[in-house]
Design an enzyme around this catalytic site. Structure first.
Site, PDB file in Angstrom:
ATOM      1  CG  ASP A  21      38.429  43.065  42.761  1.00 18.07           C
ATOM      2  OD1 ASP A  21      39.552  43.564  42.950  1.00 18.07           O
ATOM      3  OD2 ASP A  21      37.429  43.365  43.441  1.00 18.07           O
ATOM      4  CG  ASN A  69      42.844  50.238  39.604  1.00 21.03           C
ATOM      5  OD1 ASN A  69      42.711  49.351  38.763  1.00 21.03           O
ATOM      6  ND2 ASN A  69      42.058  50.300  40.687  1.00 21.03           N
TER       7      ASN A  69
END
Ligand code: IPE
Ligand code: IPE
Ligand code: MG
Length: 247
Positions: A21, A69
Site C-alpha cells: 500500500d 479496488n
C-alpha cells in the site's frame, strides 16, 4: 547459504504476506498521477521477490488488486489492468530464470480476457520452479475466498461432517501454501483491508509507514528482525507449534 543480512540462528518466516500500500500517496508527493506510483510499485515487487528468495523465504503472497479496488476511478482501474500486461512482458523471463513460481489468487471471471491470458502465461511459464512461490492476489478478497471455498465444498457434495478446517483450507485460494508467518502492510494504515482473513489467524503483524514504491531490502530486513523477536504461542505456551492444518 545464509544471506549476510540474516543473523546466525535468526528465525526466518516460511511465508510472508504483504499488503503493498501507498503507491498513490508516493506518486502524489511527486506531483505525478497515481499510476506512476503503481509502475514503481511493480519494480518494488520484483526487488522484494528477489530479496525474499535470497533470504530463504519459500512463499511470498502480495495484495495487488482487491475485490473492492473496482471502486476506484476508471482510468486508474484500466491503468492497473494495462500494467499487468506490461509487468508480465517486462519481468516474466527474469522471474522464471530466478526460480520463481507464480500463482494468481482471486476471482478471474471479472477480469478481461487479455489480463487472464497474461496471468495464465505467467503461471504456465513458471510452473516448474521451486525456489520461491509468489502468489499474486488480484481481484482477491478474503471474504470472497471463504465464500468460494464453501461453494466448492457444496459443489463437491461434501457432507457437513466431512467439512473441517483442513478441508476448507485446501479449498481456499492459498491451499497450496502454509499460512503466512509474517504479514506486512506498508503505507501507514493499520488494517487488513480484506486480505487473507482466514489465513492470518496466527500471523505476526508488522505495519510500516514506508510507502510501497520505496520498499526494499532494508525494510524487509527490519520486518524480519521484528518477526524474529516475537514469541509465537498459537494459543499455547511459548514455542508452541501451529496446529498442522495441512498434510
Ligand atoms: C496500493 O496503493 C496499490 C493498490 C491498491 C492497487 P494505493 O493505490 O492504495 O496507494 P494509496 O494508499 O492511495 O497511497
Ligand atoms: C489494500 O489497499 C489493497 C491493495 C494493496 C491491493 P487499499 O488502499 O485498497 O486499502 P484501503 O482502502 O486503504 O483499506
Ligand atoms: Mg491504499
Amino acid at each position: 547459504m545464509q544471506h549476510p543480512s540474516v543473523e546466525q540462528g535468526q528465525r526466518i518466516p516460511r511465508h510472508v504476506a504483504i499488503v503493498m500500500d501507498g503507491n498513490g500517496r508516493w506518486a502524489k508527493r511527486r506531483f505525478m498521477p497515481r499510476i506512476f506510483g503503481h509502475k514503481h510499485g511493480v519494480d518494488a515487487l520484483v526487488r522484494t521477490v528477489q530479496a525474499c528468495a535470497d533470504r530463504g523465504i519459500e512463499y511470498l503472497t502480495v495484495f495487488a488488486f482487491s475485490s473492492e479496488n473496482w471502486k476506484r476511478p476508471t482510468d486508474e482501474v484500466s491503468g492497473l489492468m494495462s500494467l499487468v500486461l506490461v509487468a508480465v512482458s517486462k519481468y516474466l523471463t527474469k522471474l522464471e530464470k530466478e526460480g520463481v513460481r507464480i500463482r494468481i489468487i482471486g476471482d478471474r471471471a471479472a477480469v478481461s480476457e487479455r489480463v487472464r491470458a497474461a496471468w495464465q502465461q505467467a503461471e504456465n511459464a513458471t510452473a516448474h520452479n521451486t525456489r520461491i512461490t509468489l502468489s499474486v492476489a488480484f481481484n482477491y478478497g478474503g471474504r470472497w475466498d471463504i465464500l468460494q471455498a464453501c461453494q466448492r465444498a457444496l459443489a463437491l457434495g461434501l457432507r457437513p461432517e466431512e467439512l473441517d478446517e483442513v478441508r476448507l483450507s485446501q479449498l481456499m485460494a492459498m491451499g497450496h501454501a502454509p499460512d503466512p508467518d509474517l504479514f506486512i502492510r506498508t503505507g501507514g494504515e493499520v488494517r487488513i483491508s480484506n486480505f487473507l482473513l482466514w489465513q492470518v489467524a496466527y500471523s505476526e503483524l508488522v505495519f510500516s509507514d514506508c510507502l510501497w514504491p520505496e520498499f526494499g531490502e532494508a525494510q524487509l530486513d527490519a520486518a524480519l528482525r521484528d518477526y524474529a523477536s516475537r514469541e509465537r504461542r498459537f494459543g499455547g505456551v511459548p514455542d508452541a507449534q501451529p496446529q498442522a492444518l495441512r498434510a
